[in-house]
Design a protein around this motif. Structure first.
Motif, PDB file in Angstrom:
ATOM      1  N   ILE A  78       0.834  -1.209   0.000  1.00  0.00           N
ATOM      2  CA  ILE A  78       0.000   0.000   0.000  1.00  0.00           C
ATOM      3  C   ILE A  78       0.865   1.255   0.000  1.00  0.00           C
ATOM      4  N   THR A  79       1.849   1.310   0.895  1.00  0.00           N
ATOM      5  CA  THR A  79       2.676   2.524   0.976  1.00  0.00           C
ATOM      6  C   THR A  79       3.553   2.689  -0.259  1.00  0.00           C
ATOM      7  N   ALA A  80       4.042   1.605  -0.837  1.00  0.00           N
ATOM      8  CA  ALA A  80       4.852   1.708  -2.059  1.00  0.00           C
ATOM      9  C   ALA A  80       4.010   2.219  -3.213  1.00  0.00           C
ATOM     10  N   GLU A  81       2.776   1.794  -3.306  1.00  0.00           N
ATOM     11  CA  GLU A  81       1.883   2.215  -4.388  1.00  0.00           C
ATOM     12  C   GLU A  81       1.495   3.681  -4.243  1.00  0.00           C
ATOM     13  N   ILE A  82       1.189   4.097  -3.019  1.00  0.00           N
ATOM     14  CA  ILE A  82       0.674   5.453  -2.815  1.00  0.00           C
ATOM     15  C   ILE A  82       1.810   6.474  -2.702  1.00  0.00           C
ATOM     16  N   THR A  83       2.800   6.214  -1.870  1.00  0.00           N
ATOM     17  CA  THR A  83       3.818   7.229  -1.581  1.00  0.00           C
ATOM     18  C   THR A  83       5.197   6.879  -2.110  1.00  0.00           C
ATOM     19  N   GLY A  84       5.385   5.711  -2.600  1.00  0.00           N
ATOM     20  CA  GLY A  84       6.681   5.315  -3.135  1.00  0.00           C
ATOM     21  C   GLY A  84       7.645   4.850  -2.057  1.00  0.00           C
ATOM     22  N   LEU A  85       8.915   4.955  -2.368  1.00  0.00           N
ATOM     23  CA  LEU A  85       9.968   4.441  -1.494  1.00  0.00           C
ATOM     24  C   LEU A  85       9.978   5.141  -0.131  1.00  0.00           C
TER      25      LEU A  85
END
Length: 110
Positions: A78-85
């Motif tokens: 979820i965090t990689a998809e929304i906010t990236g690294l």
């Protein structure tokens, strides 16, 4: 058995003479054995409480570690998809900090 008790026994021995000595020795031996037994039982009980307290915290630590790993997979996606690294790193830093805090926690006193 303390110093006063021993002095009292010696005073009785001086008053009554040598004929009472075997009874006094038996009495002192019983009292010393009783004191040693009480101290030993207290130490064993203290050790058992400490062992129980340290083992009771292990289950919670394992549960937090497993839960962290299970939640880390969807949280990473979820965090990689929304906010990236950057978001993914923040999520993992949070997971690591929670696990470190749990590992460093003192076991509950019982």
């Amino acid at each position: 058995m303390n110093r006063d008790d021993i002095e009292a026994v010696l005073a009785v021995r001086q008053e009554k003479g040598a004929e009472i000595e075997p009874a006094l020795v038996d009495s002192m031996a019983r009292r010393i054995e009783e004191t040693v037994r009480r101290r030993y039982e207290a130490e064993v009980a203290q050790r058992d409480r400490a062992d129980k307290a340290s083992s009771s915290g292990q289950g919670a630590r394992v549960a937090v570690a497993i839960t962290s790993l299970v939640l880390a997979i969807p949280l990473t996606a979820i965090t990689a998809e929304i906010t990236g690294l950057a978001g993914m790193l923040v999520a993992w830093i949070g997971i690591v900090l929670v696990n470190m805090a749990m590992a460093m926690r003192r076991p509950p006193q019982q």
